[in-house]
Design a protein around this motif. Structure first.
Motif, PDB file in Angstrom:
ATOM      1  N   ASN A  16       1.781   1.213   0.170  1.00  0.00           N
ATOM      2  CA  ASN A  16       2.109  -0.078   0.763  1.00  0.00           C
ATOM      3  C   ASN A  16       1.746  -1.169  -0.235  1.00  0.00           C
ATOM      4  N   ALA A  17       2.686  -2.092  -0.443  1.00  0.00           N
ATOM      5  CA  ALA A  17       2.456  -3.235  -1.341  1.00  0.00           C
ATOM      6  C   ALA A  17       3.413  -4.347  -0.932  1.00  0.00           C
ATOM      7  N   PHE A  18       3.443  -5.389  -1.721  1.00  0.00           N
ATOM      8  CA  PHE A  18       4.304  -6.540  -1.454  1.00  0.00           C
ATOM      9  C   PHE A  18       5.250  -6.733  -2.625  1.00  0.00           C
ATOM     10  N   HIS A  19       6.519  -6.991  -2.310  1.00  0.00           N
ATOM     11  CA  HIS A  19       7.528  -7.271  -3.330  1.00  0.00           C
ATOM     12  C   HIS A  19       7.933  -8.727  -3.246  1.00  0.00           C
ATOM     13  N   ALA A  20       8.275  -9.299  -4.396  1.00  0.00           N
ATOM     14  CA  ALA A  20       8.823 -10.652  -4.473  1.00  0.00           C
ATOM     15  C   ALA A  20      10.285 -10.548  -4.891  1.00  0.00           C
ATOM     16  N   TYR A  21      11.097 -11.494  -4.421  1.00  0.00           N
ATOM     17  CA  TYR A  21      12.488 -11.551  -4.846  1.00  0.00           C
ATOM     18  C   TYR A  21      12.536 -12.004  -6.302  1.00  0.00           C
ATOM     19  N   ALA A  22      13.252 -11.285  -7.143  1.00  0.00           N
ATOM     20  CA  ALA A  22      13.318 -11.640  -8.565  1.00  0.00           C
ATOM     21  C   ALA A  22      13.947 -13.016  -8.774  1.00  0.00           C
ATOM     22  N   ASN A  23      14.890 -13.399  -7.911  1.00  0.00           N
ATOM     23  CA  ASN A  23      15.544 -14.703  -8.063  1.00  0.00           C
ATOM     24  C   ASN A  23      14.825 -15.816  -7.302  1.00  0.00           C
ATOM     25  N   MET A  91      -3.972  -4.635  -4.148  1.00  0.00           N
ATOM     26  CA  MET A  91      -2.836  -4.871  -3.257  1.00  0.00           C
ATOM     27  C   MET A  91      -2.125  -3.569  -2.882  1.00  0.00           C
ATOM     28  N   LEU A  92      -1.947  -2.679  -3.841  1.00  0.00           N
ATOM     29  CA  LEU A  92      -1.254  -1.414  -3.605  1.00  0.00           C
ATOM     30  C   LEU A  92      -2.232  -0.427  -2.975  1.00  0.00           C
ATOM     31  N   VAL A  93      -1.865   0.095  -1.815  1.00  0.00           N
ATOM     32  CA  VAL A  93      -2.733   1.049  -1.117  1.00  0.00           C
ATOM     33  C   VAL A  93      -1.931   2.250  -0.647  1.00  0.00           C
ATOM     34  N   MET A  94      -2.667   3.329  -0.405  1.00  0.00           N
ATOM     35  CA  MET A  94      -2.114   4.509   0.272  1.00  0.00           C
ATOM     36  C   MET A  94      -2.725   4.528   1.672  1.00  0.00           C
ATOM     37  N   PRO A  95      -2.014   4.012   2.667  1.00  0.00           N
ATOM     38  CA  PRO A  95      -2.594   3.954   4.011  1.00  0.00           C
ATOM     39  C   PRO A  95      -3.031   5.331   4.502  1.00  0.00           C
ATOM     40  N   ASN A  96      -4.180   5.346   5.179  1.00  0.00           N
ATOM     41  CA  ASN A  96      -4.752   6.595   5.691  1.00  0.00           C
ATOM     42  C   ASN A  96      -5.110   6.405   7.153  1.00  0.00           C
ATOM     43  N   ARG A  97      -4.364   7.064   8.015  1.00  0.00           N
ATOM     44  CA  ARG A  97      -4.675   6.987   9.443  1.00  0.00           C
ATOM     45  C   ARG A  97      -5.125   8.332   9.989  1.00  0.00           C
ATOM     46  N   GLU A 155      -4.894 -13.890   1.267  1.00  0.00           N
ATOM     47  CA  GLU A 155      -5.460 -14.060   2.617  1.00  0.00           C
ATOM     48  C   GLU A 155      -4.359 -14.114   3.666  1.00  0.00           C
ATOM     49  N   ARG A 156      -3.258 -14.741   3.341  1.00  0.00           N
ATOM     50  CA  ARG A 156      -2.149 -14.880   4.295  1.00  0.00           C
ATOM     51  C   ARG A 156      -1.367 -13.586   4.466  1.00  0.00           C
ATOM     52  N   HIS A 157      -1.170 -12.846   3.380  1.00  0.00           N
ATOM     53  CA  HIS A 157      -0.300 -11.671   3.436  1.00  0.00           C
ATOM     54  C   HIS A 157      -1.070 -10.350   3.417  1.00  0.00           C
ATOM     55  N   VAL A 158      -1.944 -10.177   2.437  1.00  0.00           N
ATOM     56  CA  VAL A 158      -2.634  -8.892   2.271  1.00  0.00           C
ATOM     57  C   VAL A 158      -3.733  -8.723   3.320  1.00  0.00           C
ATOM     58  N   GLY A 159      -4.392  -9.811   3.696  1.00  0.00           N
ATOM     59  CA  GLY A 159      -5.445  -9.737   4.704  1.00  0.00           C
ATOM     60  C   GLY A 159      -4.985  -9.119   6.018  1.00  0.00           C
ATOM     61  N   PRO A 160      -3.892  -9.623   6.621  1.00  0.00           N
ATOM     62  CA  PRO A 160      -3.395  -9.013   7.867  1.00  0.00           C
ATOM     63  C   PRO A 160      -2.967  -7.554   7.691  1.00  0.00           C
ATOM     64  N   ARG A 161      -2.392  -7.223   6.527  1.00  0.00           N
ATOM     65  CA  ARG A 161      -2.033  -5.824   6.255  1.00  0.00           C
ATOM     66  C   ARG A 161      -3.285  -4.964   6.249  1.00  0.00           C
ATOM     67  N   ASP A 162      -4.325  -5.436   5.564  1.00  0.00           N
ATOM     68  CA  ASP A 162      -5.582  -4.691   5.509  1.00  0.00           C
ATOM     69  C   ASP A 162      -6.166  -4.495   6.903  1.00  0.00           C
ATOM     70  N   ALA A 163      -6.080  -5.510   7.746  1.00  0.00           N
ATOM     71  CA  ALA A 163      -6.602  -5.389   9.118  1.00  0.00           C
ATOM     72  C   ALA A 163      -5.856  -4.304   9.890  1.00  0.00           C
ATOM     73  N   ARG A 164      -4.537  -4.221   9.704  1.00  0.00           N
ATOM     74  CA  ARG A 164      -3.739  -3.194  10.399  1.00  0.00           C
ATOM     75  C   ARG A 164      -4.066  -1.791   9.915  1.00  0.00           C
ATOM     76  N   PHE A 165      -4.217  -1.624   8.604  1.00  0.00           N
ATOM     77  CA  PHE A 165      -4.412  -0.284   8.033  1.00  0.00           C
ATOM     78  C   PHE A 165      -5.880   0.090   7.861  1.00  0.00           C
ATOM     79  N   GLY A 166      -6.781  -0.850   8.089  1.00  0.00           N
ATOM     80  CA  GLY A 166      -8.195  -0.553   7.877  1.00  0.00           C
ATOM     81  C   GLY A 166      -8.537  -0.444   6.403  1.00  0.00           C
ATOM     82  N   THR A 167      -7.815  -1.203   5.556  1.00  0.00           N
ATOM     83  CA  THR A 167      -8.068  -1.215   4.117  1.00  0.00           C
ATOM     84  C   THR A 167      -8.723  -2.544   3.746  1.00  0.00           C
TER      85      THR A 167
END
Length: 196
Positions: A16-23, A91-97, A155-167
């Motif tokens: 899991n990570a975040f992508h940006a639009y190249a343009n 930022m790049l993680v391997m989610p583990n549930r 904080e805006r993007h990765v923080g909520p992802r971390d809260a969901r995945f426990g990362t």
């Protein structure tokens, strides 16, 4: 009689990570990668907007070794991005549930990151979910990765992802300090070099 989904069964990693639009690097999309190894030098990933059963397939990513990347024509290399910052920033993680041992999982994740940090990726998103499209609309969009602090609001993007995945990207950043930081080819990561 049932069908045999051989290509799908080859998937061996969820990243899991975040992508940006190249343009338009101001737009970002959280992306779940389900990756398979074609061989020791090429990986291919199906990209989804979540890890839920109803997740939408939003794109594809190919990852290649530096050796293969360097064989590409210069104009082609400009379409590819590095993974160094994704790995080193946490930022790049391997989610583990499912694996109960956090220490064992961190060891496995760091081994994966030791490989990914050397790879170059080429990503196209087919479905612009960040703008609310209910179906894939328009042309495929070339995407890129983040390459430096300040490009993405963690904080805006990765923080909520971390809260969901426990990362925890801060802890992962610390745990990955020992991962080798390879030199990045000057043709990669063009979205951040062209001033878009």
């Amino acid at each position: 009689m049932t069908q045999d989904f051989k290509p799908i069964k080859n998937i061996c990693a969820h990243l899991n990570a975040f992508h940006a639009y190249a343009n338009d690097p101001s737009r970002c999309v959280e992306t779940n990668h389900y990756c398979a190894h074609i061989n020791d030098e090429v990986r291919q990933c199906l990209l989804y907007d979540s890890d839920e059963p109803t997740a939408r397939l939003i794109g594809i990513e190919y990852m290649v070794t530096a050796r293969l990347y360097e064989t590409l024509p210069p104009e082609e290399r400009k379409l590819w991005h590095s993974h160094v910052y994704e790995v080193k920033s946490g930022m790049l993680v391997m989610p583990n549930r499912t694996i109960p041992s956090a220490a064992a999982w961190e060891l496995a994740e760091n081994r994966e990151m030791e490989q990914v940090v050397h790879l170059y990726g080429k990503v196209f998103h087919l479905w612009q979910t960040d703008r609310g499209d209910e179906l894939p609309m328009g042309e495929p969009q070339l995407m890129t990765s983040y390459t430096a602090d300040g490009q993405l609001d963690f904080e805006r993007h990765v923080g909520p992802r971390d809260a969901r995945f426990g990362t925890d990207y801060v802890k992962k950043r610390e745990a990955r300090k020992g991962i080798e930081m390879p030199n990045i080819h000057p043709d990669a990561d063009q979205a951040w070099k062209t001033g878009r």
